[in-house]
Write a protein that holds these residues in place. Structure first.
Motif, mmCIF file in Angstrom:
data_model
loop_
_atom_site.group_PDB
_atom_site.id
_atom_site.type_symbol
_atom_site.label_atom_id
_atom_site.label_comp_id
_atom_site.label_asym_id
_atom_site.label_seq_id
_atom_site.Cartn_x
_atom_site.Cartn_y
_atom_site.Cartn_z
ATOM 1 N N SER A 18 33.281 46.444 48.012
ATOM 2 C CA SER A 18 32.153 46.555 48.785
ATOM 3 C C SER A 18 30.525 48.179 49.031
ATOM 4 C CB SER A 18 32.290 46.947 50.399
ATOM 5 O OG SER A 18 33.604 45.766 50.551
ATOM 6 N N SER A 27 23.393 44.720 45.914
ATOM 7 C CA SER A 27 23.460 44.009 47.432
ATOM 8 C C SER A 27 22.050 43.760 48.498
ATOM 9 C CB SER A 27 24.313 44.869 48.026
ATOM 10 O OG SER A 27 24.854 44.631 49.422
ATOM 11 N N GLU A 115 40.210 36.732 48.620
ATOM 12 C CA GLU A 115 39.059 37.307 49.351
ATOM 13 C C GLU A 115 38.378 36.371 50.570
ATOM 14 O OE1 GLU A 115 37.068 40.401 49.925
ATOM 15 O OE2 GLU A 115 39.206 41.556 49.204
ATOM 16 N N LYS A 117 35.697 35.030 52.278
ATOM 17 C CA LYS A 117 34.361 34.883 52.809
ATOM 18 C C LYS A 117 33.055 33.971 53.521
ATOM 19 C CE LYS A 117 33.935 38.569 50.516
ATOM 20 N NZ LYS A 117 33.924 39.749 50.813
ATOM 21 N N THR A 119 30.097 32.613 54.741
ATOM 22 C CA THR A 119 28.421 33.319 55.609
ATOM 23 C C THR A 119 27.915 31.919 55.423
ATOM 24 O OG1 THR A 119 26.496 33.956 53.165
ATOM 25 C CG2 THR A 119 28.353 32.528 52.589
ATOM 26 N N TRP A 125 25.360 30.444 45.512
ATOM 27 C CA TRP A 125 26.809 29.937 45.724
ATOM 28 C C TRP A 125 26.723 28.603 44.575
ATOM 29 C CZ3 TRP A 125 31.015 32.263 47.635
ATOM 30 C CH2 TRP A 125 30.734 33.588 48.630
ATOM 31 N N ILE A 137 29.027 39.331 46.063
ATOM 32 C CA ILE A 137 30.145 38.900 44.972
ATOM 33 C C ILE A 137 31.393 39.124 44.441
ATOM 34 C CG2 ILE A 137 31.869 37.294 46.187
ATOM 35 C CD1 ILE A 137 29.960 37.559 48.310
ATOM 36 N N GLN A 140 32.337 42.721 43.844
ATOM 37 C CA GLN A 140 32.873 43.480 43.994
ATOM 38 C C GLN A 140 34.281 43.188 43.515
ATOM 39 O OE1 GLN A 140 33.233 41.871 48.815
ATOM 40 N NE2 GLN A 140 31.133 42.237 48.987
#
Length: 140
Positions: A18, A27, A115, A117, A119, A125, A137, A140
């Motif tokens: 992260s 980020s 993972e 997620k 959002t 995306w 993302i 990570q």
């Protein structure tokens, strides 16, 4: 689901997945300077309703994902598996860790990590059905 004091102390001792997007400058939530402060000073953990919702929704996201991926064996672990290694940087070893949200087994692939997620920001995306995720993302 806040981290325990022990988990916070462990995270402060190494670079985690992260932390990577902030260190790379990609980020939308933190900067490399924020990570430096978190690793070198005692910082109070802050939570938001969105973060709390994300933690609470993880099991539902995993179950939904496994259905979408047509994984019939629904046994999975939410033990937040921690893997600790080190990264080599300019001739120095830098402690690094990864906390996987979920682990599961498939006959075709074997051990897999997932993972989970959630959002409210749809930006970055890909189209539904693709494996495109935002750079922060993916890092990570």
């Amino acid at each position: 689901m806040a981290l325990t004091e022990e988990q916070m102390n462990q995270r402060q001792q190494s670079i985690g997945g992260s932390d990577v997007p902030a260190i790379l400058g990609i980020s939308p939530f933190k900067s490399a300077g924020d990570i430096f402060v978190e690793k070198t000073q005692k910082v109070e953990q802050v939570s938001s309703p969105a973060m709390e919702a994300g933690h609470m929704l993880e099991p539902a996201v995993v179950n939904w994902s496994m259905d979408r991926l047509q994984i019939n064996n629904k046994s999975w672990s939410s033990a937040n598996v921690r893997r600790t290694k080190s990264l080599s940087f300019e001739g120095r070893e830098v402690p690094a860790h990864a906390n996987l949200d979920f682990m599961f087994l498939t006959p075709e692939v074997g051990r897999c990590g997932l993972e989970a997620k959630t959002t409210s920001a749809p930006f970055g995306w890909g189209e539904q059905g693709t494996d495109e995720v935002p750079p922060h993302i993916l890092a990570q």
